[in-house]
Design a protein around this motif. Structure first.
Motif, PDB file in Angstrom:
ATOM      1  N   GLN A 130       0.701  -5.339 -24.626  1.00 37.45           N
ATOM      2  CA  GLN A 130      -0.680  -4.941 -24.353  1.00 37.45           C
ATOM      3  C   GLN A 130      -0.857  -4.011 -23.160  1.00 37.45           C
ATOM      4  O   GLN A 130      -1.982  -3.809 -22.705  1.00 37.45           O
ATOM      5  N   ASN A 181      -3.981  -6.494 -37.060  1.00 39.00           N
ATOM      6  CA  ASN A 181      -4.510  -6.647 -35.704  1.00 39.00           C
ATOM      7  C   ASN A 181      -5.985  -6.289 -35.574  1.00 39.00           C
ATOM      8  O   ASN A 181      -6.513  -6.247 -34.469  1.00 39.00           O
ATOM      9  N   PHE A 223      -2.900  -8.215 -29.277  1.00 39.43           N
ATOM     10  CA  PHE A 223      -2.203  -7.244 -30.142  1.00 39.43           C
ATOM     11  C   PHE A 223      -0.730  -7.614 -30.267  1.00 39.43           C
ATOM     12  O   PHE A 223      -0.029  -7.754 -29.271  1.00 39.43           O
ATOM     13  N   TYR A 241      -7.436  -2.535 -33.413  1.00 30.68           N
ATOM     14  CA  TYR A 241      -6.611  -3.577 -32.768  1.00 30.68           C
ATOM     15  C   TYR A 241      -7.223  -3.962 -31.451  1.00 30.68           C
ATOM     16  O   TYR A 241      -8.054  -3.243 -30.902  1.00 30.68           O
ATOM     17  N   GLY A 242      -6.831  -5.116 -30.968  1.00 31.00           N
ATOM     18  CA  GLY A 242      -7.228  -5.529 -29.632  1.00 31.00           C
ATOM     19  C   GLY A 242      -8.653  -6.040 -29.558  1.00 31.00           C
ATOM     20  O   GLY A 242      -9.221  -6.539 -30.525  1.00 31.00           O
ATOM     21  N   LEU A 269      -6.036  -4.595 -25.162  1.00 27.21           N
ATOM     22  CA  LEU A 269      -5.018  -4.874 -26.186  1.00 27.21           C
ATOM     23  C   LEU A 269      -4.703  -6.367 -26.265  1.00 27.21           C
ATOM     24  O   LEU A 269      -3.645  -6.760 -26.767  1.00 27.21           O
TER      25      LEU A 269
END
Lengths: 495, 95
Positions: A89, B79, A98, A333-334, A95
């Protein structure tokens, strides 16, 4: 601590191959040491299961007589590298959670060479910082202290966790990345060796991008020999990174003869900054003498655009960061911010990025946005790219005149206290990179080698800068300097 | 060049970072400090100098224009903070 933790990479490799120790034993020794070193906050994601599985596989390879360069050697990986299924991350909240579905080329290369991953290492958020104080995990702490003073010192940044872990013998070596000095400055602050190779030597694929035209990965190790071994394992052409060089990677370790007779070492007058501490000046003079005694010719040189390197960097790096970090939008993401009733996609972006990015990252993204915005692009960004051409030309000129390597201090001071710079202007922090940043702008290889200590017993380092693609020659000069300096001090264990 | 509160707000907007109204003056001040530092570059004679595009003088490689990866929607969406029916999900963007 068992005797195993204090080994260099080369010593551990030789013991493994001789059958004196197994990789599983070695790995367990390091995992135990990491357990006891929470106070350093160097390892931020622990991967003992992966490490032990890799160690068992390495032992099987060694038993079968198939032991590649890094076989069975436990290392730490900077959090900037994407590692499959393991949190990666970049020390950023944005992040959080992730887990990449892929492996960075550099870590894959290391694993193919048999390396064992102990875990992920602390760093400044998105590699933006010089003290590891911008991390979402909190500060990493330098194992070194000033004499008997127990004030916590920075291990430098951005690869601060890597530097602390290697210096404290929590791993044999670690990966780092360097955009303006992020391998060399922390290596200097922690009394270890760190090399940033020529731009394009290591693939950037799978390394979280900060400033793509400046970022390079490299090893952070306990010796120059270790740096040679690990760099060779990390490097190589990668079709997935269009800027990765399609050049053979030499056997760097075989090039360490220590013979530098006849080499020409340049000492640039512009690096003699006003108000440079006497300790740094003496260290530099001593290093010059060591290389002269080893048979090198010392020549005064001029790199006239040196003073413009930091301002150039603080246009180009934020500009590239603002573009690279545009991808953190809360979609793919994240982290995504919780939205209020009626919030649309713009609110989602703005709230996500305000919550996810720390202060320094926000500042750099916005500075980058400003210098790239309509009406300022020419005045700032294009001008900086032109000055960058001139900075690179300075180096090309001295290399064409026969200079083989350039000797400079690595940092303007020893490690400073955590929190000591918190009230200072951000520019005061940026000055940490004054000797290292030129090397990134010119795409050259540079290595920090510890050569002495300050009055309080803290390590100090010199930097050698080499010709592009001649890391082997550079490592050999660094090896000669390392031998002459004989720096063997270790931090006293307090953690 | 001096950055005022309104310019700081505009830059924050362009960067898609929410900055509260009361934080804008301090942000503008930080920008000004950094820009003052950067403005040293104005001293340099760059007449006739090419802006750097690539630090290593090498031609970018080309590859055959063919599909080399794909067909992994689960991995791509793994994700995502919000994914539905094989897509990334975001707040409504059209009325």
């Amino acid at each position: 601590m068992s005797d195993l933790n204090g080994l260099t990479l080369a010593e551990a490799r030789d013991k493994l191959r001789a059958g004196d120790v197994s990789s599983v034993e070695l790995t367990k020794a390091f995992l135990g040491e990491i357990e006891g070193a929470a106070a350093l906050n160097a390892f931020v994601h622990h991967t003992p299961e992966i490490a032990l599985a890799q160690a068992e596989a390495a032992d099987a390879r060694i038993a079968a007589g198939d032991a590649p360069a890094m076989c069975g050697l436990p290392v730490g990986i900077k959090d900037l590298f994407c590692t499959k299924g393991v949190p990666s991350q970049a020390a950023s909240r944005i992040l959080e959670g992730f887990r990449p579905e892929y492996e960075s080329t550099v870590t894959q290369n290391l694993f193919d060479a048999g390396a064992v991953m102990l875990g992920k290492l602390n760093m400044d958020e998105f590699a933006m910082g010089s003290s590891n104080e911008t991390s979402c995990y909190g500060n990493a702490v330098n194992p070194w202290r000033r004499g008997n003073d127990d004030a916590a010192l920075t291990p430098g940044g951005s690869s601060g966790g890597s530097a602390a872990a290697v210096a404290a013998d929590l791993c044999l070596a670690a990966t780092g990345t360097d955009t303006g000095g992020s391998i060399r400055q922390p290596a200097a602050f922690a009394g270890i060796t760190g090399i940033k190779p020529t731009y394009g030597r290591c693939s950037r694929w799978g390394v979280v991008a900060f400033a793509s035209s400046l970022d390079q990965a490299g090893p952070m190790t306990k010796s120059v020999r270790d740096a040679a071994i690990m760099l060779e394992a990390m490097a190589g052409h990668d079709p997935k990174d269009s800027t990765s060089a399609d050049l053979p990677v030499p056997d760097f370790e075989a090039m360490l003869t220590g013979d530098i007779r006849g080499k020409v070492i340049g000492v640039p007058k512009e690096y003699r900054m006003d108000g440079m501490p006497a300790e740094i000046e003496n260290l530099w003079a001593e290093g010059t003498e060591m290389l002269r005694d080893a048979g090198a010719e010392i020549r005064d040189i001029s790199l006239p655009h040196t003073k413009y390197a930091l301002p150039t960097y603080y246009v180009i790096a934020p500009a590239e960061a603002s573009s690279n970090l545009a991808r953190y939008d809360g979609v793919r993401y994240g982290h995504r911010a919780a939205l209020a009733q009626g919030d649309g996609i713009t609110e989602m972006y703005e709230k996500t990025r305000a919550e996810g990015f720390g202060h320094e990252v926000q500042r750099r993204v916005m500075v980058g946005t400003y210098v790239l915005s309509a009406g300022f692009y020419d005045a700032y960004y294009n001008r900086a790219r032109k000055v960058r051409t001139l900075i690179k030309r300075d180096f090309e000129t001295v290399f064409a005149e026969g200079i083989d390597a350039i000797l400079t201090p690595a940092t303007p001071s020893a490690a400073f206290g955590l929190g000591e710079m918190s009230e200072a202007d951000p520019i005061a922090m940026y000055l940490n990179d004054i000797f290292t940043v030129t090397v990134n702008l010119a795409g050259l290889p540079g290595i920090a080698v510890p050569t002495g200590t300050d009055a309080q017993g803290l390590p100090l380092a010199l930097q050698l800068i080499g010709r592009p693609w001649e890391e082997g020659d550079l490592l050999n000069t660094a090896y000669a300097l390392e031998k002459a300096a004989g720096f063997v001090a270790k931090p006293a264990k307090w953690w | 060049m001096s950055i005022d509160k309104d310019t700081a707000a505009r830059v924050a907007k362009l960067a898609r970072i929410r900055v509260e109204e009361d934080a804008l003056p301090a942000l503008a001040e930080e920008f000004n400090n950094i820009l003052t530092f950067i403005e040293q570059l104005g001293e340099v004679d760059v007449e006739g100098v090419e802006p750097m595009t690539s630090v290593t003088p090498q031609k970018l490689k080309r590859r055959a224009d063919e599909v080399t990866a794909g067909g992994h929607p689960e991995a791509v969406l793994k994700n995502a903070p919000d994914a539905r029916e094989g897509f990334f999900a975001v707040p409504k963007v059209v009325e």
